[in-house]
Structure formats: C-alpha cells, structure tokens
Design an enzyme around this catalytic site. Structure first.
Site, short mmCIF file in Angstrom:
data_model
loop_
_atom_site.label_atom_id
_atom_site.label_comp_id
_atom_site.label_asym_id
_atom_site.label_seq_id
_atom_site.Cartn_x
_atom_site.Cartn_y
_atom_site.Cartn_z
N ARG A 56 6.61 -12.94 8.73
CA ARG A 56 7.23 -11.65 8.44
C ARG A 56 8.56 -11.56 9.18
NH1 ARG A 56 2.96 -8.00 9.71
NH2 ARG A 56 4.22 -6.54 8.54
N GLU A 76 0.88 -1.17 0.00
CA GLU A 76 0.00 0.00 0.00
C GLU A 76 0.91 1.22 0.00
OE1 GLU A 76 -2.34 0.75 3.51
OE2 GLU A 76 -3.64 2.16 2.46
N LYS A 97 5.10 0.74 10.67
CA LYS A 97 5.03 2.00 9.94
C LYS A 97 4.71 3.17 10.87
CE LYS A 97 4.08 0.77 5.24
NZ LYS A 97 3.06 0.34 4.28
#
Length: 559
Positions: free
Chosen positions: A263, A38, A273
């Site tokens: 991850r 994204e 983030k």
RNA sequence: UGGGCCGUCGCCAAGUGGUAAGGCACCAGGUUUUGAUCCUGGCAUUCGUUGGUUCGAAUCCAGCCGGCCCAGCCA
C-alpha cells in the site's frame, strides 16, 4: 499483448509479469480486475494507487475492471460514501465495466454457505465471541476445537436456516468454516463466515439479519464477476490460503487469483480512515474536501489534475516492498502536468504600492503578455499599465544582499512584459513601516527591453492598481510537520499550524476568469492556483495548488 | 524454530547467472523578460550480512541480521 505496457509508457511490474505469463500460457484470455472499496469513507491518494493499478491494467490489456462496493458490514456503510466514490473514480478518468454491490450476491452467497455445510465443511458455532476468541489460541499456541464443532450436517442446516429466518439474537450463533484449529495461520482456525446482525442494510434493507464476512464474500464475488486477477494490499497475504480454500471447496463460475502489493505510504500525510475522520470531525480541516486533505476530493479542490495523480502513480511503481514516498515525488508529478497546461497570469498576493513618478497620472496603456512562455498556441492577453502599480512585498528589500536580483533603493528591475523601473524613494509611515515606493521608469524600455541593450537581471510581476481585482488567496502547505504523523503517539501534536494562510488583500490581473469548470492558472513567479468552489465574481477566492520550484528560497535558507 | 512477507544509491525502482536502467532529490554548468520551464554533465567497483556453488552471482544454495503483517462475529 505482453508489450502493451511499453506502448503506454508505463513501467512494468511484477503483477503485469504475472498477467503476461497467464496470457501466454492460455490460463487467462480476458483480463478482469476490480476495485473493491467499502463505502465507509472518502477515497484518498492511497486508493488512487489501487485504482490506477486495477483500471490501468484493464485498459492496457483490453480487459475490464469493475467498481465493486464491498458492503458486507451494514453498520458502517452510507450512501454519501457511495456517491463520492463513484464521482472520484470517474473524475480520475476511469470507466467501470459494472458497478455491483457485494450485497447483490447475498442470495448466491447463502447458497454457497449451504454447500459448505452439506460437505461438512462449515458448522454453526454457538459459543460466545469471548469463547471463540479464547479457543482460537494465540500467535504462538494452537487453538482448540470448540464444543459445537462436530454438529451433524442436518443440525447445522437447520440452525443456519433458523439464523437466516430471524430466530436468534445478535451473537447467539455464527457460521464457521471447518478447517483446522491448530493451523499456524490464524485465519485458517475455523474462520467465521456469517454473523447475525439486526441492522438495516443500505442496499438490501431488512431482508437479511445474517451477513457474510469479507473472507467468505470476497473471493466468491470475484468468481461471480469473472475477475481473473484480484489485487489487494499486503496485509491480506495471510488471507490468501483462506481465499483459495473457499474457492477450492465450492464450484464457482471462474477461478480468480489473489495477488498482493504494498500500500502507499506518503511522507507528511495520513491515510488512516479513522484519523482522517478525526481531522474532519474535530474541525482541523473544513471537511473531507479540504484542499489540504489528500483525499481525491480534497486534491481536486486543491487543483490537482487527474493526470498529475496518474503520473504520480506511474512514478512510484508497484512492488511488495514496504516503502514511504517522499512528498517531492507528488509535487513533481503535479508541477510537471500543471507547467504544460496552466495559463500564465500576474497576481500580487502581498501588495506593495509603487508610484511611477515620471508616468503621467492620466495616462494608461496596454502591454501584451504571452499566456504560456513555451507554447504559442495559448496566445496572449492584454495587460493594462498605469502610474500606480502593486508589486510583491517580497520583491523589495531596503538593504539587499548582492545576490538579491529584485528591487531595492537605486536598483533597476524589469516589470514583466512592461518596462524598467528604478527605485528612487521609500515612503514609510509613522511606525517606520514601508508604505509605498516611488520609482521612475525608462520610457525607452517599453515592452521590457531597452535599445542600449543593458542587462537587467531581475524581472518581477506586477498589477496595475487602478485595474486590479481584489481577491482572497489561500496558501496551503503540508498538514503535518513530521514525515510520519501516523507513527506519532498523538498525530495532533504534529499538525502544522501554518498549513493554511489566508491572504485577503491579493490583487489580480483583470483578465483572470472565474468559470464553473475552473482553469488552472500559473500566477507567474508564485505558483499554480485554482479558483475555489466558494469563489464568486464579487469575492474571488483562489487556492494555491503548488508553489513553483524556488531556488532563491534555497539560497536564502542556506545563508 | 508460531505463520506469512520484505531487504538494490538520501527516497522510489528496473534487473529473472554474463559483469548495476530510469525517476525523484542533490551538486555543477548553459539558455531564459517567471531565481520557473528547458538543456548538459555529475551522482551504487556494488545489491542487508557471512559463507558456499560457478569461469562468472544482485540474481542459485545455506546460515545470520534487520523491518513489516496476523490472535474482529471489521475490511
């Protein structure tokens, strides 16, 4: 094709096993993957793992990989991020097959939604967000059907079109899949497919006021693109039944398969983030590309190479197991690559002046220094020498322990590439601080060895004072003092106050060049360095990418 | 008994019923005009745990223990 992983020297993993099986069974003929960020932030080392996986697989199986922007939430997405993501993927050395936006598919997605409604498998819900939440139930109690769940197909069609035609305010209605409010998997309790948002979209502008959600969009985008293997992280495991439900209930050009992997978690670092953003906006770092940040752009500025990052990703592997990688693995991947490619130079970061009293004041000469100790192809350069030189302060000790191989009163060391010197006298200022050293050199030892073959244990680096180029050198260390800053109640407490140390009186050997495409240097005995973006010939600035392994420091610590 | 997933050396990770690869880290040597690099050797009688099946189990079965994820109209 199944041995292609062996061809590239990469270790196999369970995803490549799945692909091998799909190829062998004929289920898949061309492997297609995608990396779907994204565009709401900068890429970091965790993304690099996914990029190397997706693009690496496409490369090794002679398939292709798309860079797709998953831009279904117009509130968070910006052009700046799109640009940086493209730049970072390219810098890592990968070529995408195509670079679509999920928003390119909004028309098709809308039609798919209508298809679901016509089958009685989606409905417009007019409950408020709070009501929907309440009726969804909890982890342990089932949800209940809402009052709008059994609207007629006709009414749903009308309402959904009205939603699209801007006849409602944000939040008045949503489109939901009609699956099972009692499902033990919360994602299957009639998930929301579309919401109303009167926000300008970076790609589609004001064309739409309804936007599809991730779960509806992702599998369909994969199918439209012909993606065969849709690889994502573990937290989406619970979404796979929904991913499959959407594709099973709609006729799509292809049928992708989702597979999840763990991850990346790295010690002493953050990949959230939100927290990275806080570091930037609160000024704890200079920006997204601060050399201490493990963003791709930060690592690039720090002096990482794309190869070192790929090496790292190969070293850590791909599994479904939650794990935390030690910093040492990244450091080793970096050093391994830099060691083979970095050009060697001498620089003194914390200078101490040395006067060689038996070397004539008006004399100077030049020694030859190899640019790489193991690789003669790198050639050599001339290193000027004169009566006054700088050495590293750490390379002198007044009261040295026996295992200290460097300079101290009465002891002899070799100046790399040059000659032997012996310390005769320590010059101090009024405060008792060491100001300079007076030494003598052995004229017989020119080039760094003497005819009598005597052993000199220590070799230190140096720079001729008269020829030196002054520079600023940034010494970087890990940003956090604890292995898992993300788990701390407040990660600010874990910030390392010494993560950046500025040495503004460094002295460089004159042959060090500043170019637009900066070269990786090893400053001998100090580490790997790269010219910073802000560097100019008037004011050179170097970033220390990584130290050398330092077994002396280890010995000192254990004392 | 909400659902899903995961447990192999300090950290990663191969292993897919035939008797525990490899990397990082660590330790001990050797080479070396970088205390770097490089080279050599060492480093899991045991695979979360307990039972079971089997001539044989990290691999199959059952129970137990531990960890992670999910209740956004975020992705």
């Amino acid at each position: 094709m199944s041995d292609s992983s062996a061809d590239t020297g990469e270790s196999s993993n369970f995803i490549r096993d799945i692909i091998d099986a799909d190829l062998a069974s004929g289920k898949v003929s061309t492997v297609v993957t995608r990396f779907p960020p994204e565009p709401n932030g900068y890429l970091h080392i965790g993304h690099a793992k996914s990029i190397c996986l997706n693009f690496g697989i496409a490369r090794d199986y002679n398939g292709y990989c798309n860079l797709r922007f998953d831009d279904t939430n117009p509130e968070k997405e910006e052009q700046e991020y799109i640009d940086s993501i493209r730049r970072d993927v390219e810098w890592l050395g990968f070529k995408w097959h195509s670079n679509p936006f999920a928003s390119d598919y909004f028309d098709q997605l809308y039609d798919y939604a209508i298809g679901l409604i016509k089958q009685g498998k989606a409905y417009v819900d007019s409950q408020s967000a709070d009501e929907i939440r309440a009726n969804r139930g909890t982890l342990k109690t089932p949800g209940v059907d809402g009052p709008y769940r059994n609207r007629s197909i006709e009414e749903n069609l009308q309402l959904f079109e009205a939603m699209k035609n801007d006849e409602f305010a944000d939040g008045e209605h949503v489109l939901r899949a009609k699956i099972d409010m009692q499902s033990p998997n919360i994602n299957m309790r009639d998930p929301v497919l579309y919401r109303i948002r009167h926000v300008t979209h970076h790609n589609t502008g004001d064309k739409w006021c309804i936007y599809p959600l991730y779960d509806f969009t992702h599998g369909l985008s994969d199918a439209i693109e012909g993606v065969t293997h849709s690889l994502c992280t573990l937290e989406f495991e619970d979404h796979r039944p929904l991913y499959d439900w959407i594709l099973d209930n709609l006729e799509t050009p292809s049928r992708p398969e989702q597979t999840e992997f763990a991850r990346l978690q790295l010690e002493y670092s953050l990949t959230s983030k939100r927290k990275l953003n806080a570091l930037v906006t609160e000024g704890h770092v200079s920006g997204w590309d601060d050399p201490r940040m493990l963003t791709i752009s930060g690592m690039r500025r720090r002096g990482f190479t794309p190869e070192s990052i790929a090496n790292f990703c190969d070293m850590i592997g791909i599994t479904k197991k939650y794990s935390t990688i030690e910093m040492g693995v990244l450091e080793t991947a970096l050093r391994d690559d830099l060691n083979t490619r970095a050009v060697r130079r001498m620089a003194v970061i914390n200078p101490l002046k040395v006067v060689i009293e038996n070397y004539p004041e008006d004399q100077e000469e030049v020694f030859s220094g190899a640019n790489h100790p193991q690789n003669p192809d790198y050639g050599s350069r001339e290193v000027p020498f004169a009566r006054e030189i700088y050495i590293e302060r750490d390379d002198f000790m007044e009261d040295a322990p026996r295992k200290f191989f460097r300079l101290s009163p009465g002891r002899e060391v070799r100046l790399r590439f040059a000659c032997y010197i012996t310390c005769k006298e320590v010059v101090k200022n009024a405060a008792g601080e060491i100001e300079s050293l007076i030494c003598t050199y052995d004229p017989e030892s020119r080039g760094g060895s003497s005819p009598d073959g005597r052993k000199v244990k220590g070799t230190i680096h140096w720079v001729s004072a008269r020829h030196a180029v002054a520079a600023t050198v940034n010494l970087y260390d890990r940003l956090f003092t604890v292995p898992n800053p993300g788990a701390a109640q407040d990660f600010h407490q874990a910030l390392n106050p010494d993560s950046r140390i500025v040495m503004d009186n460094a002295m460089l050997e004159p042959s060090i060049e500043l170019t637009d495409n900066p070269l990786a240097y090893q400053f001998e005995r100090l580490g790997y360095f790269i010219s910073d973006y802000d560097s100019t010939s008037e004011k050179p600035i170097f970033n220390r990418t990584m130290t050398l392994r330092d077994s002396w420091a280890k010995i000192e610590q254990s004392r």
